[in-house]
Enzyme design. Sequence first.
Site, PDB file in Angstrom:
ATOM      1  N   GLU A  30       6.533  -9.004  91.811  1.00  0.00           N
ATOM      2  CA  GLU A  30       5.869  -8.417  92.992  1.00  0.00           C
ATOM      3  C   GLU A  30       6.538  -7.123  93.435  1.00  0.00           C
ATOM      4  O   GLU A  30       7.629  -6.776  92.966  1.00  0.00           O
ATOM      5  CB  GLU A  30       5.856  -9.412  94.147  1.00  0.00           C
ATOM      6  N   LYS A 164      11.725 -19.114 102.642  1.00  0.00           N
ATOM      7  CA  LYS A 164      12.796 -18.455 103.372  1.00  0.00           C
ATOM      8  C   LYS A 164      13.188 -19.245 104.601  1.00  0.00           C
ATOM      9  O   LYS A 164      12.339 -19.750 105.324  1.00  0.00           O
ATOM     10  CB  LYS A 164      12.324 -17.071 103.808  1.00  0.00           C
TER      11      LYS A 164
HETATM   12  N1  PSU Z   1      10.913 -12.423 100.107  1.00  0.00           N
HETATM   13  C1  PSU Z   1      11.848 -11.464 100.237  1.00  0.00           C
HETATM   14  N2  PSU Z   1      11.449 -10.243 100.644  1.00  0.00           N
HETATM   15  C2  PSU Z   1      10.136  -9.956 100.883  1.00  0.00           C
HETATM   16  C3  PSU Z   1       9.150 -10.978 100.747  1.00  0.00           C
HETATM   17  C4  PSU Z   1       9.593 -12.196 100.345  1.00  0.00           C
HETATM   18  O1  PSU Z   1      13.019 -11.688 100.023  1.00  0.00           O
HETATM   19  O2  PSU Z   1       9.837  -8.814 101.218  1.00  0.00           O
HETATM   20  C5  PSU Z   1       7.698 -10.646 100.968  1.00  0.00           C
HETATM   21  C6  PSU Z   1       6.841 -11.267  99.845  1.00  0.00           C
HETATM   22  O3  PSU Z   1       6.070 -10.218  99.297  1.00  0.00           O
HETATM   23  C7  PSU Z   1       5.951 -12.252 100.586  1.00  0.00           C
HETATM   24  C8  PSU Z   1       5.816 -11.578 101.909  1.00  0.00           C
HETATM   25  O4  PSU Z   1       4.717 -12.454  99.935  1.00  0.00           O
HETATM   26  O5  PSU Z   1       7.141 -11.138 102.176  1.00  0.00           O
HETATM   27  C9  PSU Z   1       5.284 -12.504 102.984  1.00  0.00           C
HETATM   28  O6  PSU Z   1       4.890 -11.752 104.085  1.00  0.00           O
HETATM   29  P1  PSU Z   1       4.090 -12.448 105.280  1.00  0.00           P
HETATM   30  O7  PSU Z   1       5.066 -13.407 105.884  1.00  0.00           O
HETATM   31  O8  PSU Z   1       3.717 -11.316 106.196  1.00  0.00           O
HETATM   32  O9  PSU Z   1       2.899 -13.115 104.653  1.00  0.00           O
END
Ligand code: PSU
Length: 297
Positions: A30, A164
Site C-alpha cells: 500500500e 493498531k
Molecule cells: N498503518 C500504519 N500507517 C498508516 C496506515 C496503517 O502504520 O498510515 C493507514 C493504512 O493505509 C490504513 C489506513 O488503511 O491507515 C486507515 O485509515 P482510516 O482509519 O482513516 O480508515
Amino acid sequence: MTPDAARHHLDIAPEVSQALSRGGAVVALESTIITHGMPYPQNAAMAAGVEEIVRAEGATPATIAVVGGRLKIGLSQAEREALARAQGAMKLSRADLAYAVAQGRTGGTTVAATMIAAHLAGIKVFATGGIGGVHRGAATSFDISADLDELARTPVIVVSAGAKAILDVAKTLEVLETRGVPVVGFGTDVMPAFWSRTSPFPAPVRLDTPQEIARFQAVRDELGIGGGMLVANPVPEEAEIPAHEMAAHIAAAQAELEARGVTGKAVTPALLARILELTGGASLKTNIALVEDNARL
Ligand code: PSU
Ligand code: MN
C-alpha cells in the site's frame, strides 16, 4: 483477470504484468503508509526496503498508488521516490479512489483502496503494517474504517501486524467476525497489537505456515464464501514496544486530538504522527520493522 472497463485506468508495471502472466507470486504493497503514515525520508527508505524484501523471497512487489489519475500497479523507483516527497497527496479509500482517477489527482491508497486495485490486477496477497478498524469512541463518533468492509467483500489476503493499538481492538474483532472476515494469528494464539506482540484478546484462529494460510483461502474460495482474510503477524520481538509502554502515549495522543477537534480521515495520520513524537521516534522504528516482517511473510 482485469475487467475490460477498468483496464484503461490501470498502469501495470512490466515486471508485475510479466509475473502475473507466468503465474508467479506477486505481493501488493500500500501507499498511504508512504504518503500519510511516515515522514520523509523514512517513508521512502521503508518503501524501497519492503520491495527488496519481497524480491529476496522470490516474489514480485507491486506498490499501488494513484499518480496523476493513473491507477499504478507497481511503481518505478522514480515514481516511488516522488510519491514519498509529494505534498498534498490524497488519502484514498473506496469512497474516493475513483474521484482521484477521474480528477487526475495523486494519492496514497489505504488498505481498502489497495485491496480494490490489487483485485482488479489479479493480485491475491497484500502486505502492510496495520489495518484501519473501529476507533475508540466509535459509539459516538461512528468512526469505523472502510478497511473492515473491504476485507469482507474483496478476496485478497492482507498481512498485517494486527489492529493498531490506537483502535478499539475488541470492537474491531467483533466487526470483522460479524462481516465474516477470518482473522488468523500467525504462529500465535493471541491477537497482536501492532507495536506490541500481544493484546488482551485471543486470535480467532491460528495457523503456523504460509502454506496453511494459502490453503485456507483456497477452500474459502472453493466454498464460494468470498471476501478477504486478515493475517495478524506479531512484530518481531527485538522491535516490540510493550503494550503497557504504548498505552500512556496512545491515551495522551488521543486526548490531544480530541481537544483539537481532529476527525475523519485525518485521525489515523495525526495519531501516528503524535505517537512518533511522544515515543521519541521509537514507534517509527517499530512500524518499519513490522512492515518489513509482514512483507517477508
Ligand atoms: N498503518 C500504519 N500507517 C498508516 C496506515 C496503517 O502504520 O498510515 C493507514 C493504512 O493505509 C490504513 C489506513 O488503511 O491507515 C486507515 O485509515 P482510516 O482509519 O482513516 O480508515
Ligand atoms: Mn476513519
